[in-house]
Structures are given as C-alpha cells and as structure tokens.
Design a protein around this motif. Structure first.
Motif, PDB file in Angstrom:
ATOM      1  N   THR A  55       5.541  14.933   9.365  1.00  0.00           N
ATOM      2  CA  THR A  55       5.447  15.765  10.563  1.00  0.00           C
ATOM      3  C   THR A  55       5.166  14.893  11.789  1.00  0.00           C
ATOM      4  N   ILE A  56       5.373  15.465  12.962  1.00  0.00           N
ATOM      5  CA  ILE A  56       5.109  14.725  14.207  1.00  0.00           C
ATOM      6  C   ILE A  56       3.644  14.334  14.288  1.00  0.00           C
ATOM      7  N   GLY A  57       2.775  15.254  13.841  1.00  0.00           N
ATOM      8  CA  GLY A  57       1.341  14.942  13.865  1.00  0.00           C
ATOM      9  C   GLY A  57       0.997  13.722  13.038  1.00  0.00           C
ATOM     10  N   VAL A  58       1.628  13.592  11.872  1.00  0.00           N
ATOM     11  CA  VAL A  58       1.373  12.424  11.016  1.00  0.00           C
ATOM     12  C   VAL A  58       1.843  11.147  11.711  1.00  0.00           C
ATOM     13  N   TRP A  59       3.044  11.188  12.294  1.00  0.00           N
ATOM     14  CA  TRP A  59       3.552   9.992  12.973  1.00  0.00           C
ATOM     15  C   TRP A  59       2.660   9.594  14.141  1.00  0.00           C
ATOM     16  N   LEU A  60       2.153  10.559  14.871  1.00  0.00           N
ATOM     17  CA  LEU A  60       1.234  10.248  15.971  1.00  0.00           C
ATOM     18  C   LEU A  60      -0.021   9.551  15.440  1.00  0.00           C
ATOM     19  N   MET A  61      -0.563  10.065  14.341  1.00  0.00           N
ATOM     20  CA  MET A  61      -1.768   9.457  13.783  1.00  0.00           C
ATOM     21  C   MET A  61      -1.489   8.071  13.204  1.00  0.00           C
TER      22      MET A  61
ATOM     23  N   CYS B 108       0.812  -1.217   0.000  1.00  0.00           N
ATOM     24  CA  CYS B 108       0.000   0.000   0.000  1.00  0.00           C
ATOM     25  C   CYS B 108       0.852   1.277   0.000  1.00  0.00           C
ATOM     26  N   PRO B 109       1.925   1.381   0.800  1.00  0.00           N
ATOM     27  CA  PRO B 109       2.762   2.587   0.711  1.00  0.00           C
ATOM     28  C   PRO B 109       3.410   2.754  -0.663  1.00  0.00           C
ATOM     29  N   ILE B 110       3.728   1.631  -1.310  1.00  0.00           N
ATOM     30  CA  ILE B 110       4.317   1.704  -2.650  1.00  0.00           C
ATOM     31  C   ILE B 110       3.310   2.304  -3.625  1.00  0.00           C
ATOM     32  N   TRP B 111       2.064   1.798  -3.576  1.00  0.00           N
ATOM     33  CA  TRP B 111       1.028   2.357  -4.453  1.00  0.00           C
ATOM     34  C   TRP B 111       0.750   3.815  -4.105  1.00  0.00           C
ATOM     35  N   GLY B 112       0.787   4.167  -2.811  1.00  0.00           N
ATOM     36  CA  GLY B 112       0.559   5.552  -2.410  1.00  0.00           C
ATOM     37  C   GLY B 112       1.631   6.486  -2.950  1.00  0.00           C
ATOM     38  N   THR B 113       2.886   6.056  -2.875  1.00  0.00           N
ATOM     39  CA  THR B 113       3.986   6.867  -3.404  1.00  0.00           C
ATOM     40  C   THR B 113       3.881   7.011  -4.917  1.00  0.00           C
TER      41      THR B 113
ATOM     42  N   GLY C 252      -1.445   6.116   2.160  1.00  0.00           N
ATOM     43  CA  GLY C 252      -0.925   4.764   1.951  1.00  0.00           C
ATOM     44  C   GLY C 252      -0.264   4.218   3.198  1.00  0.00           C
ATOM     45  N   TRP C 253       0.552   5.058   3.870  1.00  0.00           N
ATOM     46  CA  TRP C 253       1.186   4.640   5.111  1.00  0.00           C
ATOM     47  C   TRP C 253       0.153   4.422   6.214  1.00  0.00           C
ATOM     48  N   ALA C 254      -0.915   5.224   6.223  1.00  0.00           N
ATOM     49  CA  ALA C 254      -1.971   5.024   7.225  1.00  0.00           C
ATOM     50  C   ALA C 254      -2.641   3.668   7.044  1.00  0.00           C
ATOM     51  N   SER C 255      -2.877   3.284   5.790  1.00  0.00           N
ATOM     52  CA  SER C 255      -3.442   1.956   5.538  1.00  0.00           C
ATOM     53  C   SER C 255      -2.487   0.863   5.987  1.00  0.00           C
ATOM     54  N   THR C 256      -1.198   1.080   5.727  1.00  0.00           N
ATOM     55  CA  THR C 256      -0.211   0.105   6.184  1.00  0.00           C
ATOM     56  C   THR C 256      -0.187   0.021   7.700  1.00  0.00           C
ATOM     57  N   ALA C 257      -0.227   1.181   8.362  1.00  0.00           N
ATOM     58  CA  ALA C 257      -0.217   1.191   9.822  1.00  0.00           C
ATOM     59  C   ALA C 257      -1.418   0.434  10.378  1.00  0.00           C
ATOM     60  N   GLN C 258      -2.597   0.692   9.804  1.00  0.00           N
ATOM     61  CA  GLN C 258      -3.786  -0.011  10.263  1.00  0.00           C
ATOM     62  C   GLN C 258      -3.652  -1.509  10.016  1.00  0.00           C
ATOM     63  N   ASN C 259      -3.070  -1.872   8.891  1.00  0.00           N
ATOM     64  CA  ASN C 259      -2.932  -3.291   8.583  1.00  0.00           C
ATOM     65  C   ASN C 259      -1.843  -3.969   9.397  1.00  0.00           C
TER      66      ASN C 259
END
Length: 416
Positions: free
Chosen positions: A220-226, A69-74, A351-358
C-alpha cells in the motif's frame, strides 16, 4: 477476545525478550570495540584510516543484512517465523567466534558480511510478535521487546568492556557466539501459530499478477511511505554510532578506551531501555507527533553536547539523555507500519523495513567515513545533530500522510 492466533503472545513476548537479550548482549560485547580491535590487533593506528575501515566494516555488514532480510521475511510468510529465528541464531553463533582469529581488516569485513546475511533475528522477533499479538497490544509488545534490545546492549557493553580489558578480544568473540547459541534454545520453545493462507483473489487478479513485470512488491502507499521513513531513520540514527569508541579515545586517551566505552555504553543502554518502556506504552495512548518532536529535538541538542565534550562525564551523560529521549521511537514507527500493512504481509513488510533502514545505514557509513576523514571524529557528531534536525519535519510529514491513507484509517477503526 483473543483469537486463535493471539493466544500465545505473552509466552512469545517472554521468550523473544530473553532471546533478544542474549543476542544483543553478544552483539554489543564486540561491536563497540571494533575500532580498538583494528588498532590493537591489526595495527591500524591512524584516525582517518581507521575511520575508513570502520565505514567499510559497517557498510558491508549492513549490505548483507539489507540484501537478505527481505528474503528471510518472505520465507517467514511462507514457512513461519520461528524457522527463520532458529536459522539466524544458530548459524550466527558459529560465525562470530571466527572474527577473533582474523589477520587482516578485509577478513574481518568479509565475516561481518556473512554474519549479517545469516542474521535478521531482531526483525524476525518483531514479526513474530506483530503476527501473534492483539492489535491493541502491539505498541506495548514492541516497546517491551525494545527494552530487551537495550538491556542486552547494556549487559553486552559491560561484559565486552571488562572482558576486552582483562582477557582480550578473542575470548570476547567466543562469548558472543555462546550467547547467540543459548538464545536459539529459547527460540525453540516459542509458539508460531503459522497457517499458510490460501489466496482468495479471483482468477482474473491472479492472471494480472502472473504478468506483473515490476520487481517491487505490491504494498500500500502507506507502507511505501513508511519504508522511505525507515531509510531516513537509518541514515540519521546510525551516523555517529561506529565512532563512539574513537570519541572516548579522543577525550580520555587510548589506555582505558575499551573499559570506558563499555561503561558509557551501558548507561546509554539503560536510558534507551527506559525509553522503550515509556515511549512503547505511550505509543498506544498518544499521537505520534507528540512523541517524535520532543524526542528528536532533545537528540539534536545532546549530540551537540557530545561533539564539544572535553570530559567523559559530559559525553556519557548527554549520550544517555539522547537515548532516553529517542531510544523508543522505533516502536512508534513500527506500530504505524503495522497499521498500514495487511496481517498476511507483515513478515515481508517488516523484512523490507529492516532493509530500508539498513539502506540508510549503508549510505550513512559512506558519508560518515568521508566526514571523519575530512573533519575528524567531532565533526561526525556535529553533522549528526544537523541531520537529526533535518529529519524531524520529514518524519512528521511521512507519518501524517501514512495515517491519512484509506487502508490505515480503515484498519485503525476496525474492531479487534
């Protein structure tokens, strides 16, 4: 006033809604019935053994999705979101029908990994919306899209339950592929105002980037927190989902388990659909904590009711209420994530958010498989209730910290 990159958001919302409706219909027509497929077609009868295979089925499916998913997002940030949607829908349309012809659980697991690796359509559809929707309409757009997800789930559950009951599993897998293919046709008419952005940073910054050794993206820090929040969300939210059909079978017996799993899942999807409309709308009007706290408290209570249910009426009603309470929470978190992300990076971030959830889902399949093997199906539902209560303070803390980050504050007060 709408800018050049927000002129088509209503058109895209309609087309993404229709495509996701069909995709989730196809997906939901087969996924809830995999435990019964293992029993009826592959001869895996024992509850504990089936639970382990279900854990591996979900684990490798989520692994494929999380890795790619991160690959497709990028790639979506570089070449546009629409090509990624077309890839995901048309390729997956040819993989799912093959599952109906497997002769072992490992063949089924391998095909699930391949289909998940090629998919990622939901994250891509969400990215297309947030990239082409005005800032003050994103909560509404994401909430509306979630109604397609749950409406598709409802429709697919009904179709799957009836088709499996009367025509068998093989025909259901074929129908899933057909729905994916038709969804791809809708994507062909979507508009992606993709414009490759040239870097405006100084040569000095580019030189620093060239020598960066960290494999992690510069969010950003906010993104990493989420992203951390999405890991927890995936772990908690999907803990008991693979075992719903086994719970129905435990309550009512194996004879009509596919039929009643489909019917109950349809009512659950209606609750989640309404939740997506209501909470998606309120996400633009209310503070996140005002939505998160009651949603998760009600979810925990209804999970306890599901765990102790002795008849399908109580089980179905409490599960429907659970999804009505919390089914629309994901758009709330996605709106906060969007606010913490520069627009040019939203494809890769989602894409990274989907990866994180998965990643969270993968971890949950491991632990849930152990729980069901040690304590049975009801133990999984009791455990999920406890995890939901533990997730509540974590979610509130992360959301509050994210909304206090400088980029988020500046973005929230910017004129659109």
């Amino acid at each position: 006033m709408a800018s050049s990159d927000t002129l088509h958001w209503k058109r895209n919302l309609v087309l993404m809604w229709l495509s996701q409706l069909l995709i989730l219909s196809g997906f939901a027509a087969v996924m809830p019935f995999i435990p019964l497929f293992l029993r009826d077609q592959l001869g895996i009868i024992a509850e504990g053994e089936r639970g382990i295979y279900m854990s591996m089925f979900y684990f490798f499916g989520v692994l494929g999705y999380a890795v790619f998913c991160p690959i497709w997002g990028t790639l979506a940030d570089r070449f546009g979101v629409r090509p990624m949607l077309l890839r995901g829908t048309f390729v997956t349309a040819f993989i799912f029908p093959l599952m109906g012809y497997v002769t072992s659980a490992w063949m089924l697991i391998a095909l699930r990994f391949l289909s998940a690796a090629c998919a990622g359509t939901t994250a891509a559809a969400q990215t297309l919306l947030v990239k082409n929707t005005p800032e003050d309409k994103q909560g509404f757009a994401l909430g509306t899209l979630s109604t397609a997800i749950w409406a598709g789930t409802m429709l697919g559950n009904v179709i799957g339950g009836i088709v499996v009951h009367y025509y068998g599993y093989k025909f259901t897998f074929i129908a899933c592929g057909v729905m994916y293919f038709i969804a791809g046709i809708f994507v062909l008419f979507a508009k992606d105002d993709f414009k490759p952005e040239k870097s405006n940073v100084s040569p000095y910054v580019e030189k620093i980037r060239h020598y960066r050794t960290s494999p992690l993206p510069a969010f950003t820090i906010g993104v990493w927190l989420m992203l951390v929040l999405f890991v927890f969300l995936g772990f908690v939210r999907y803990f008991e989902i693979p075992y719903m059909a086994m719970m129905v079978e435990l309550i009512d017996g194996p004879a009509n388990a596919a039929y009643w799993t489909g019917i109950i899942s349809a009512f659950v999807a209606v609750g989640a659909l309404l939740s997506g409309v209501v909470i998606g709308y309120l996400a633009d009007k209310m503070k996140p904590a005002s939505l998160i706290i009651p949603s998760l408290l009600i979810s925990a209570l209804t999970l306890v009711l599901q765990a102790c249910s002795q008849d399908l009426w109580l089980f179905g009603a409490s599960r429907t209420l659970m999804y009505f309470a919390a089914g629309g929470l994901v758009p709330v978190f996605q709106k906060i994530l969007s606010g913490a992300t520069p627009k040019r990076k939203r494809g890769s971030v989602f894409g990274w958010a989907s990866t994180a959830q998965n990643v969270g889902i993968m971890l949950s399949t491991v632990f849930a498989g152990w729980v069901i093997f040690a304590f049975g199906t009801r133990g999984v539902f009791y455990t999920t209730a406890i995890l939901t209560l533990l997730f509540l303070p974590v979610a509130i803390w992360i959301v509050n910290r994210t909304m206090k980050q400088p980029f988020y504050i500046a973005h929230a007060h910017r004129k659109t």
